[in-house]
Design a protein around this motif. Structure first.
Motif: not given
Ligand SMILES: CC(C)(COP(=O)(O)OP(=O)(O)OC[C@H]1O[C@@H](n2cnc3c(N)ncnc32)[C@H](O)[C@@H]1OP(=O)(O)O)[C@@H](O)C(=O)NCCC(=O)NCCS
Length: 177
Positions: A18-19, A50, A55-57
């Motif tokens: 993920k981003s 995460e 929805n991100k790292t």
């Protein structure tokens, strides 16, 4: 920030990253381009944290086996390192685990996530003990050296004092005190 939405896992061949942006291009690129290849070639294992809701790292780190080797030019620092090893167990090298990379996203900086990750690594190797390893090592970016110092890491050498990275270690025996 809802920490309940945070999940932790180890990267494998199928992991979708993920981003993520920690502000350092090399560390960002490693996560997106190299981490899975390192996993496949068994050269380093990467763990990611995460944030499901965003929805991100949040952060990642990679680990690989290592050893600390006696350097005659750094005798004073070596003696410091040796001090807590019983005489009969003293050697010219010691088993270690290396933090190959560690990075926290800019969006989550300064929230003690880096510190918590180091605590997790210390716990993993000091108490779970799948195989014996006495030290954690890291080649710390100069800008991150104060962070590692705050987390109990020491210098292995004075030779890299002005270098872009510094060799540092943490004695896992300290974690058991
Ligand atoms: C260095 C890094 C991992 C720190 O992660 P973080 O989650 O922001 O740090 P934490 O919030 O856990 O900080 C823990 C302590 O270290 C201090 N600290 C963190 N980064 C620091 C820095 N660059 N310089 C000085 N102190 C720092 C914090 O102030 C905090 O101190 P405190 O306990 O007295 O409050 C993160 O900034 C990062 O990923 N940077 C870019 C990539 C990098 O340099 N990685 C290291 C490669 S070796």
């Amino acid at each position: 920030m809802d920490f309940k939405e945070f999940t932790f896992k180890q990267i494998d061949s199928d992991t979708e990253i993920k981003s993520f942006d920690c502000g350092d291009t090399d560390l960002n690129d490693f996560l997106f381009s190299d981490a899975i290849n390192y996993y496949k070639s068994m050269m380093a294992l990467t763990y990611i944290l995460e944030d499901r809701s965003a929805n991100k790292t949040v952060a990642y780190y990679s680990l690989l086996n290592d050893k600390i080797v006696f350097d005659p030019d750094s005798k004073k620092l070596w003696n410091k390192l040796n001090r807590r090893v019983p005489n009969s167990k003293r050697r010219k090298d010691y088993p270690a685990v290396k933090i190959g990379r560690l990075a926290v996203s800019k969006d989550y900086a300064g929230m003690e996530i880096g510190k918590s990750i180091l605590l997790q690594v210390k716990h993993m190797f000091a108490t779970m003990r799948r195989s014996a390893c006495r030290f954690i090592t890291v080649d710390a970016y100069a800008a991150a050296v104060p962070f590692y110092e705050k987390c109990g890491f020491m210098y292995l050498s004075e030779k890299d004092k002005d270098a872009p990275t510094r060799s540092m270690y943490f004695d896992l025996i300290n974690f058991l005190d």
